[in-house]
Design a protein around this motif. Structure first.
Motif, PDB file in Angstrom:
ATOM      1  N   GLU A   1       0.827  -1.205   0.000  1.00 38.72           N
ATOM      2  CA  GLU A   1       0.000   0.000   0.000  1.00 38.72           C
ATOM      3  C   GLU A   1       0.864   1.259   0.000  1.00 38.72           C
ATOM      4  N   CYS A   2       1.894   1.277   0.834  1.00 42.73           N
ATOM      5  CA  CYS A   2       2.756   2.461   0.893  1.00 42.73           C
ATOM      6  C   CYS A   2       3.464   2.711  -0.435  1.00 42.73           C
ATOM      7  N   PHE A   3       3.850   1.647  -1.121  1.00 43.58           N
ATOM      8  CA  PHE A   3       4.555   1.802  -2.397  1.00 43.58           C
ATOM      9  C   PHE A   3       3.622   2.312  -3.492  1.00 43.58           C
ATOM     10  N   THR A   4       2.329   2.010  -3.364  1.00 45.24           N
ATOM     11  CA  THR A   4       1.361   2.442  -4.378  1.00 45.24           C
ATOM     12  C   THR A   4       0.552   3.657  -3.928  1.00 45.24           C
TER      13      THR A   4
ATOM     14  N   LEU B   1      11.998   8.315  -0.307  1.00 42.13           N
ATOM     15  CA  LEU B   1      12.458   7.792   0.984  1.00 42.13           C
ATOM     16  C   LEU B   1      11.565   6.649   1.462  1.00 42.13           C
ATOM     17  N   SER B   2      10.245   6.857   1.416  1.00 42.52           N
ATOM     18  CA  SER B   2       9.355   5.770   1.852  1.00 42.52           C
ATOM     19  C   SER B   2       9.478   4.573   0.918  1.00 42.52           C
ATOM     20  N   ASP B   3       9.709   4.827  -0.384  1.00 39.42           N
ATOM     21  CA  ASP B   3       9.868   3.733  -1.349  1.00 39.42           C
ATOM     22  C   ASP B   3      11.020   2.811  -0.980  1.00 39.42           C
ATOM     23  N   THR B   4      12.088   3.389  -0.474  1.00 43.81           N
ATOM     24  CA  THR B   4      13.274   2.586  -0.125  1.00 43.81           C
ATOM     25  C   THR B   4      12.921   1.526   0.903  1.00 43.81           C
ATOM     26  N   TYR B   5      12.194   1.936   1.937  1.00 45.68           N
ATOM     27  CA  TYR B   5      11.817   0.992   2.990  1.00 45.68           C
ATOM     28  C   TYR B   5      10.691   0.062   2.552  1.00 45.68           C
TER      29      TYR B   5
ATOM     30  N   GLY C   1       6.289   7.584   6.334  1.00 48.05           N
ATOM     31  CA  GLY C   1       6.680   8.430   5.218  1.00 48.05           C
ATOM     32  C   GLY C   1       5.659   8.531   4.113  1.00 48.05           C
ATOM     33  N   SER C   2       4.721   7.548   4.054  1.00 51.68           N
ATOM     34  CA  SER C   2       3.803   7.495   2.925  1.00 51.68           C
ATOM     35  C   SER C   2       2.352   7.352   3.371  1.00 51.68           C
ATOM     36  N   GLY C   3       2.029   6.239   3.987  1.00 50.54           N
ATOM     37  CA  GLY C   3       0.663   5.999   4.451  1.00 50.54           C
ATOM     38  C   GLY C   3      -0.004   4.861   3.708  1.00 50.54           C
ATOM     39  N   THR C   4      -0.831   4.114   4.424  1.00 48.86           N
ATOM     40  CA  THR C   4      -1.590   3.027   3.802  1.00 48.86           C
ATOM     41  C   THR C   4      -2.790   3.603   3.059  1.00 48.86           C
ATOM     42  N   THR C   5      -3.520   2.723   2.378  1.00 52.10           N
ATOM     43  CA  THR C   5      -4.553   3.195   1.451  1.00 52.10           C
ATOM     44  C   THR C   5      -5.900   2.513   1.705  1.00 52.10           C
ATOM     45  N   ALA C   6      -6.575   2.115   0.651  1.00 48.95           N
ATOM     46  CA  ALA C   6      -7.950   1.622   0.776  1.00 48.95           C
ATOM     47  C   ALA C   6      -8.056   0.280   1.483  1.00 48.95           C
ATOM     48  N   VAL C   7      -7.022  -0.549   1.443  1.00 52.51           N
ATOM     49  CA  VAL C   7      -7.084  -1.836   2.149  1.00 52.51           C
ATOM     50  C   VAL C   7      -7.321  -1.579   3.632  1.00 52.51           C
TER      51      VAL C   7
ATOM     52  N   HIS D   1      -8.306  -7.865  -3.605  1.00 52.40           N
ATOM     53  CA  HIS D   1      -9.422  -7.216  -4.298  1.00 52.40           C
ATOM     54  C   HIS D   1      -9.140  -5.730  -4.517  1.00 52.40           C
ATOM     55  N   VAL D   2      -8.608  -5.070  -3.498  1.00 51.47           N
ATOM     56  CA  VAL D   2      -8.296  -3.639  -3.638  1.00 51.47           C
ATOM     57  C   VAL D   2      -7.175  -3.444  -4.657  1.00 51.47           C
ATOM     58  N   MET D   3      -6.156  -4.311  -4.625  1.00 53.94           N
ATOM     59  CA  MET D   3      -5.058  -4.175  -5.583  1.00 53.94           C
ATOM     60  C   MET D   3      -5.526  -4.406  -7.023  1.00 53.94           C
ATOM     61  N   GLU D   4      -6.448  -5.342  -7.209  1.00 56.23           N
ATOM     62  CA  GLU D   4      -7.008  -5.561  -8.549  1.00 56.23           C
ATOM     63  C   GLU D   4      -7.792  -4.338  -9.002  1.00 56.23           C
ATOM     64  N   PHE D   5      -8.554  -3.755  -8.083  1.00 53.97           N
ATOM     65  CA  PHE D   5      -9.327  -2.556  -8.409  1.00 53.97           C
ATOM     66  C   PHE D   5      -8.392  -1.394  -8.760  1.00 53.97           C
ATOM     67  N   ASN D   6      -7.296  -1.271  -8.016  1.00 51.41           N
ATOM     68  CA  ASN D   6      -6.352  -0.166  -8.205  1.00 51.41           C
ATOM     69  C   ASN D   6      -5.408  -0.364  -9.390  1.00 51.41           C
ATOM     70  N   LYS D   7      -5.322  -1.582  -9.886  1.00 47.98           N
ATOM     71  CA  LYS D   7      -4.236  -1.952 -10.803  1.00 47.98           C
ATOM     72  C   LYS D   7      -4.052  -0.997 -11.977  1.00 47.98           C
ATOM     73  N   ASP D   8      -5.115  -0.582 -12.624  1.00 49.26           N
ATOM     74  CA  ASP D   8      -4.949   0.263 -13.807  1.00 49.26           C
ATOM     75  C   ASP D   8      -4.362   1.633 -13.480  1.00 49.26           C
ATOM     76  N   ALA D   9      -4.383   2.008 -12.177  1.00 50.51           N
ATOM     77  CA  ALA D   9      -3.809   3.291 -11.773  1.00 50.51           C
ATOM     78  C   ALA D   9      -2.405   3.140 -11.176  1.00 50.51           C
ATOM     79  N   CYS D  10      -1.974   1.902 -10.965  1.00 45.96           N
ATOM     80  CA  CYS D  10      -0.651   1.707 -10.346  1.00 45.96           C
ATOM     81  C   CYS D  10       0.110   0.529 -10.958  1.00 45.96           C
ATOM     82  N   THR D  11      -0.184   0.223 -12.224  1.00 44.10           N
ATOM     83  CA  THR D  11       0.489  -0.898 -12.899  1.00 44.10           C
ATOM     84  C   THR D  11       2.003  -0.747 -12.855  1.00 44.10           C
ATOM     85  N   ASP D  12       2.489   0.442 -13.156  1.00 44.47           N
ATOM     86  CA  ASP D  12       3.937   0.663 -13.190  1.00 44.47           C
ATOM     87  C   ASP D  12       4.557   0.486 -11.806  1.00 44.47           C
TER      88      ASP D  12
END
Length: 382
Positions: free
Chosen positions: A199-202, A209-213, A254-260, A285-296
């Motif tokens: 969640e933090c990565f997406t 910085l948050s990406d590193t961890y 550094g980032s924060g969790t999301t819809a999960v 389910h949330v990652m599948e829903f989000n996929k088209d916005a965070c594929t990369d």
């Protein structure tokens, strides 16, 4: 690169036997009085014995009657019962709920405000007492975060109190503390930690910085959670999980969790489903829903965790990460249907309403969620 900041615990010790570092901490902080937060399960398992013996050199009070997934009233009650004139150091020994309560105590004891006030305005908080966190699970990451999650019974949900002054001053990651952790707890807390890093990565608020961890935490957790669950003697896998969960906690700050996490709060608040389990049910389910916005982003995560997939196209790599999430939840035997956990489909309107109110986390999600979207995701769980 946009400007960013990451605040982490000042001192972290890791490795078997590192609880012995408590002696150094007591000396460094010139400690004369300690308050230990734990729970009866952790204490009866003997996990606090060595810690209590070290702390016996000074005045020590132990609180072990915290309820599981406590409400803000529970935390206020426990803090009000502290009958010590002065505390120099607060130690949290346990899972996320214990550490969250200990962190709250570090900013409430001695203050002219209470936990209820912090729910309305967490920015009034100030740190009064130094804190040390010692996790006994390999998943919550609370030992590294500026968050404390409490249940709000009148809303049948949960809420996070967030302020960087709650970040612990010291952390001890001692693998001996999770040596005999039951597989069921490895499963729920481990998937919770996995949700943190993904969640933090997406997240919309992800930074370099948050990406590193988040990325390094993902490598450790994806590669070790199944082994840690299946083989009680695999201390290498458990240690990697412990460190990965800690990295996930840093990523949250550094980032924060999301819809999960946002949609899981009503499941814990109303039905008392363990936090890690409710996240696990929603995760794929949330990652599948989000996929088209965070594929990369999912593809980048796949490159880090599974470099052998590097030549695949981004869409395939994103799908692979989602399939791995599904496989992990299946392999650690977490139920994926809400009816198995006592949730009724007639409660859908409540779930949608309560889930939509978790705006602190929903704003981090890479896709905006309408009420219809939230209903769609909850429907997938039946």
């Amino acid at each position: 690169m946009k400007q960013c900041q990451l605040t982490i615990p000042a001192v972290t010790y890791a490795g078997p036997g590192s609880i012995e570092k408590i002696t150094e901490i007591i000396k460094r902080e010139q400690t004369s009085s300690i308050l230990i937060f734990t729970d009866k399960g952790v204490r009866s398992a003997g996990l606090t014995k060595g810690i209590e013996e070290i702390c016996a050199a000074v005045k020590t009070t132990v609180i072990d009657d915290l309820s599981s997934e406590p409400s803000y009233q529970d935390v206020e009650r426990v803090i009000a019962e502290v009958c010590v004139a002065h505390v120099d150091l607060i130690i949290g020994v346990g899972g996320g709920s214990v550490m969250d309560a200990a962190k709250l105590a570090s900013i409430v004891l001695g203050a002219d405000y209470g936990v209820r006030d912090l729910l309305k305005d967490p920015m009034i908080a100030k740190k009064y007492i130094k804190s040390l966190m010692i996790p006994t699970t390999c998943g919550t990451g609370s030992e590294a975060t500026c968050n404390s999650i409490v249940a709000i019974p009148e809303q049948q949900s949960k809420q996070g109190i967030v302020n960087t002054c709650m970040i612990p001053d010291y952390v001890i990651l001692d693998a001996d503390m999770i040596k005999h952790l039951p597989p069921k707890i490895i499963a729920s807390t481990g998937v919770d930690a996995l949700a943190h890093v993904v969640e933090c990565f997406t997240s919309k608020k992800a930074t370099i910085l948050s990406d590193t961890y988040a990325k390094e935490g993902a490598v450790k957790i994806f590669r070790n959670i199944r082994q840690a669950y299946a083989d009680a003697d695999n201390m290498e896998a458990k240690t990697e999980m412990l460190i990965g969960a800690y990295y996930g906690g840093i990523a949250i700050t550094g980032s924060g969790t999301t819809a999960v996490h946002a949609l899981s709060y009503p499941l814990g608040g109303k039905y008392h489903i363990p936090h890690g389990v409710s996240n696990a049910i929603l995760f794929a389910h949330v990652m599948e829903f989000n996929k088209d916005a965070c594929t990369d982003r999912l593809a980048l995560l796949c490159d880090a965790v599974y470099p052998e997939k590097h030549e695949e196209v981004a869409n395939i790599k994103a799908d692979y990460i989602i399939e791995e999430i599904k496989d992990i939840v299946k392999k650690v035997h977490i139920p994926t249907n809400l009816e198995e956990l006592g949730v009724k489909k007639e409660d859908m309107d409540f779930l949608v309403r309560a889930g939509s109110q978790q705006k602190r986390l929903l704003v981090n999600n890479c896709k905006d969620l309408s009420l219809e979207n939230i209903r769609y995701l909850y429907n997938k769980l039946f």
